[in-house]
Design a protein around this motif. Structure first.
Motif, PDB file in Angstrom:
ATOM      1  N   VAL A 114      -2.803  -5.114  -8.924  1.00  0.00           N
ATOM      2  CA  VAL A 114      -1.770  -4.568  -8.050  1.00  0.00           C
ATOM      3  C   VAL A 114      -1.023  -3.490  -8.826  1.00  0.00           C
ATOM      4  O   VAL A 114      -0.663  -3.681  -9.989  1.00  0.00           O
ATOM      5  CB  VAL A 114      -0.783  -5.655  -7.572  1.00  0.00           C
ATOM      6  CG1 VAL A 114       0.358  -5.026  -6.769  1.00  0.00           C
ATOM      7  CG2 VAL A 114      -1.506  -6.707  -6.738  1.00  0.00           C
ATOM      8  N   ARG A 115      -0.810  -2.360  -8.181  1.00  0.00           N
ATOM      9  CA  ARG A 115      -0.090  -1.242  -8.796  1.00  0.00           C
ATOM     10  C   ARG A 115       1.338  -1.195  -8.265  1.00  0.00           C
ATOM     11  O   ARG A 115       1.563  -1.290  -7.052  1.00  0.00           O
ATOM     12  CB  ARG A 115      -0.812   0.066  -8.483  1.00  0.00           C
ATOM     13  CG  ARG A 115      -0.120   1.337  -8.993  1.00  0.00           C
ATOM     14  CD  ARG A 115      -0.949   2.547  -8.601  1.00  0.00           C
ATOM     15  NE  ARG A 115      -0.291   3.814  -8.927  1.00  0.00           N
ATOM     16  CZ  ARG A 115      -0.792   5.012  -8.649  1.00  0.00           C
ATOM     17  NH1 ARG A 115      -1.981   5.109  -8.043  1.00  0.00           N
ATOM     18  NH2 ARG A 115      -0.138   6.111  -8.972  1.00  0.00           N
ATOM     19  N   VAL A 116       2.294  -1.046  -9.160  1.00  0.00           N
ATOM     20  CA  VAL A 116       3.706  -1.001  -8.771  1.00  0.00           C
ATOM     21  C   VAL A 116       4.366   0.218  -9.403  1.00  0.00           C
ATOM     22  O   VAL A 116       4.160   0.502 -10.585  1.00  0.00           O
ATOM     23  CB  VAL A 116       4.450  -2.281  -9.221  1.00  0.00           C
ATOM     24  CG1 VAL A 116       5.891  -2.254  -8.719  1.00  0.00           C
ATOM     25  CG2 VAL A 116       3.733  -3.523  -8.727  1.00  0.00           C
ATOM     26  N   THR A 144       3.059 -12.475  -4.384  1.00  0.00           N
ATOM     27  CA  THR A 144       3.493 -12.858  -5.733  1.00  0.00           C
ATOM     28  C   THR A 144       4.167 -11.684  -6.436  1.00  0.00           C
ATOM     29  O   THR A 144       5.211 -11.844  -7.092  1.00  0.00           O
ATOM     30  CB  THR A 144       2.288 -13.328  -6.570  1.00  0.00           C
ATOM     31  OG1 THR A 144       1.736 -14.505  -5.969  1.00  0.00           O
ATOM     32  CG2 THR A 144       2.694 -13.636  -7.999  1.00  0.00           C
ATOM     33  N   THR A 145       3.584 -10.500  -6.291  1.00  0.00           N
ATOM     34  CA  THR A 145       4.171  -9.306  -6.908  1.00  0.00           C
ATOM     35  C   THR A 145       5.544  -9.015  -6.327  1.00  0.00           C
ATOM     36  O   THR A 145       6.488  -8.662  -7.056  1.00  0.00           O
ATOM     37  CB  THR A 145       3.239  -8.101  -6.701  1.00  0.00           C
ATOM     38  OG1 THR A 145       1.930  -8.415  -7.210  1.00  0.00           O
ATOM     39  CG2 THR A 145       3.760  -6.862  -7.419  1.00  0.00           C
ATOM     40  N   LYS A 154      14.610  -4.045  -4.226  1.00  0.00           N
ATOM     41  CA  LYS A 154      13.785  -4.135  -3.023  1.00  0.00           C
ATOM     42  C   LYS A 154      12.347  -3.728  -3.337  1.00  0.00           C
ATOM     43  O   LYS A 154      12.076  -3.069  -4.344  1.00  0.00           O
ATOM     44  CB  LYS A 154      14.358  -3.241  -1.916  1.00  0.00           C
ATOM     45  CG  LYS A 154      15.740  -3.676  -1.433  1.00  0.00           C
ATOM     46  CD  LYS A 154      16.199  -2.822  -0.276  1.00  0.00           C
ATOM     47  CE  LYS A 154      17.571  -3.265   0.222  1.00  0.00           C
ATOM     48  NZ  LYS A 154      17.543  -4.654   0.747  1.00  0.00           N
ATOM     49  N   THR A 155      11.441  -4.120  -2.440  1.00  0.00           N
ATOM     50  CA  THR A 155      10.035  -3.763  -2.596  1.00  0.00           C
ATOM     51  C   THR A 155       9.508  -3.177  -1.290  1.00  0.00           C
ATOM     52  O   THR A 155      10.052  -3.437  -0.213  1.00  0.00           O
ATOM     53  CB  THR A 155       9.181  -4.987  -2.969  1.00  0.00           C
ATOM     54  OG1 THR A 155       9.245  -5.960  -1.905  1.00  0.00           O
ATOM     55  CG2 THR A 155       9.665  -5.625  -4.263  1.00  0.00           C
ATOM     56  N   LEU A 156       8.454  -2.396  -1.408  1.00  0.00           N
ATOM     57  CA  LEU A 156       7.818  -1.800  -0.235  1.00  0.00           C
ATOM     58  C   LEU A 156       6.324  -1.703  -0.484  1.00  0.00           C
ATOM     59  O   LEU A 156       5.905  -1.184  -1.529  1.00  0.00           O
ATOM     60  CB  LEU A 156       8.390  -0.394   0.032  1.00  0.00           C
ATOM     61  CG  LEU A 156       7.759   0.384   1.188  1.00  0.00           C
ATOM     62  CD1 LEU A 156       8.110  -0.268   2.529  1.00  0.00           C
ATOM     63  CD2 LEU A 156       8.208   1.844   1.167  1.00  0.00           C
ATOM     64  N   ARG A 157       5.521  -2.215   0.451  1.00  0.00           N
ATOM     65  CA  ARG A 157       4.073  -2.083   0.345  1.00  0.00           C
ATOM     66  C   ARG A 157       3.625  -0.764   0.959  1.00  0.00           C
ATOM     67  O   ARG A 157       4.042  -0.404   2.062  1.00  0.00           O
ATOM     68  CB  ARG A 157       3.361  -3.219   1.084  1.00  0.00           C
ATOM     69  CG  ARG A 157       3.601  -4.602   0.543  1.00  0.00           C
ATOM     70  CD  ARG A 157       2.717  -5.611   1.277  1.00  0.00           C
ATOM     71  NE  ARG A 157       3.089  -6.987   0.956  1.00  0.00           N
ATOM     72  CZ  ARG A 157       2.423  -8.050   1.388  1.00  0.00           C
ATOM     73  NH1 ARG A 157       1.339  -7.895   2.150  1.00  0.00           N
ATOM     74  NH2 ARG A 157       2.833  -9.273   1.063  1.00  0.00           N
ATOM     75  N   VAL A 158       2.762  -0.042   0.247  1.00  0.00           N
ATOM     76  CA  VAL A 158       2.165   1.185   0.784  1.00  0.00           C
ATOM     77  C   VAL A 158       0.702   1.230   0.365  1.00  0.00           C
ATOM     78  O   VAL A 158       0.319   0.615  -0.640  1.00  0.00           O
ATOM     79  CB  VAL A 158       2.878   2.463   0.276  1.00  0.00           C
ATOM     80  CG1 VAL A 158       4.352   2.454   0.628  1.00  0.00           C
ATOM     81  CG2 VAL A 158       2.676   2.651  -1.213  1.00  0.00           C
ATOM     82  N   PRO A 159      -0.145   1.951   1.106  1.00  0.00           N
ATOM     83  CA  PRO A 159      -1.501   2.194   0.624  1.00  0.00           C
ATOM     84  C   PRO A 159      -1.441   2.979  -0.685  1.00  0.00           C
ATOM     85  O   PRO A 159      -0.520   3.785  -0.887  1.00  0.00           O
ATOM     86  CB  PRO A 159      -2.141   3.040   1.742  1.00  0.00           C
ATOM     87  CG  PRO A 159      -1.269   2.852   2.930  1.00  0.00           C
ATOM     88  CD  PRO A 159       0.110   2.593   2.414  1.00  0.00           C
TER      89      PRO A 159
END
Length: 269
Positions: A114-116, A144-145, A154-159
């Protein structure tokens, strides 16, 4: 089942994650760190009660590996980790410009990555971490990430195809605000205010405006219009900003940041 997490590279961002995880309820006994210096290892042990180990030992012992090293050090680190990382581990990269493909190609086929892209306000628990799944990462890996990085903001999922844009907007974003505050402070001095007063006025204005943006749900245009009365001071300032092309300059600046992120990701450092 209790999972062991290793933070490899405990600089400012790595330590911020470590601290956030402990505040979120992770036990220090379930956390490992790696450092280059023994004095730094002792500092982290004293401050957080965590054990410092070598990179290979961390790879053998941990269920989750958080790679928080500098981008230029990633290749060497992966070479060291590869013999000890199997597909039952989760590898999280917090290194700017490093793609999941770059990491996957250097580890056992099928390893979830997973890339953050976090930004520096993670240091004060107000960060934004943009999260993308690699080829073998599942929804559970992303969750989990999010649990880990949610402890510092905060977190945000993106392609992953949007990571370069997110880096330009969010990863580099705080610097743009610091630049603006610096310029506005200088303007305050020019207008006759002492530096400390000008700085304090601008910082509080920035904090207040940010909270209103976050909590009101209003479009920024509506919030700006609420301050902009006819023939008043604000509209005079806005006219000058438009005359000097500030909006166009910001767009060009973010495009340049995005393009540089793409260059770094392609190895053209």
């Amino acid at each position: 089942m209790t999972q062991t997490v290793a933070v490899l590279g405990t600089g400012k961002i790595g330590e911020a994650l470590l601290s956030g995880m402990i505040r979120a309820g992770w036990r220090p006994a379930d956390l490992l760190v790696t450092t280059r210096r023994s004095d730094r290892a002792e500092e982290l042990r004293t401050r957080y009660g965590v054990e410092s180990v070598g990179n290979a030992e961390a790879a053998k012992a941990a269920d989750i590996l958080i790679l928080a090293v500098k981008p230029q050090d990633m290749g060497k680190l992966l070479d060291e980790l590869a013999p000890h990382v199997g597909t039952d581990r989760l590898v999280i990269s917090a290194a700017a410009g490093i793609t999941t493909t770059f990491i996957e190609e250097r580890l056992t086929t099928g390893t979830p990555v997973v890339r953050v892209m976090p930004n520096t306000p993670v240091l004060v628990d107000e960060g934004m971490s943009v999260i993308s799944a690699g080829s073998h990462a599942t929804g559970a890996h992303l969750t989990t990430t999010e649990e880990i990085f949610g402890g510092v903001g905060k977190t945000l999922r993106v392609p992953e195809s949007q990571q370069d844009a997110a880096t330009a907007l969010s990863g580099s974003g705080p610097a743009y605000f610091y630049f603006l505050v610096e310029a506005m402070t200088d303007a305050g001095i020019l207008l006759g205010l002492p530096r400390a007063q000008a700085h304090g006025l601008i910082v509080q204005a920035a904090i207040g405006a940010a909270v209103m943006l976050r909590d009101s749900g209003e479009h920024p245009v509506k919030l700006r219009e609420a301050v902009t009365s006819p023939a008043g001071t604000t509209i005079s300032a806005i006219r000058e900003l438009e005359n000097h092309g500030v909006r166009a300059a910001l767009i060009a600046a973010l495009e340049a940041a995005r393009d540089r992120s793409r260059e770094l990701a392609s190895g053209n450092g």
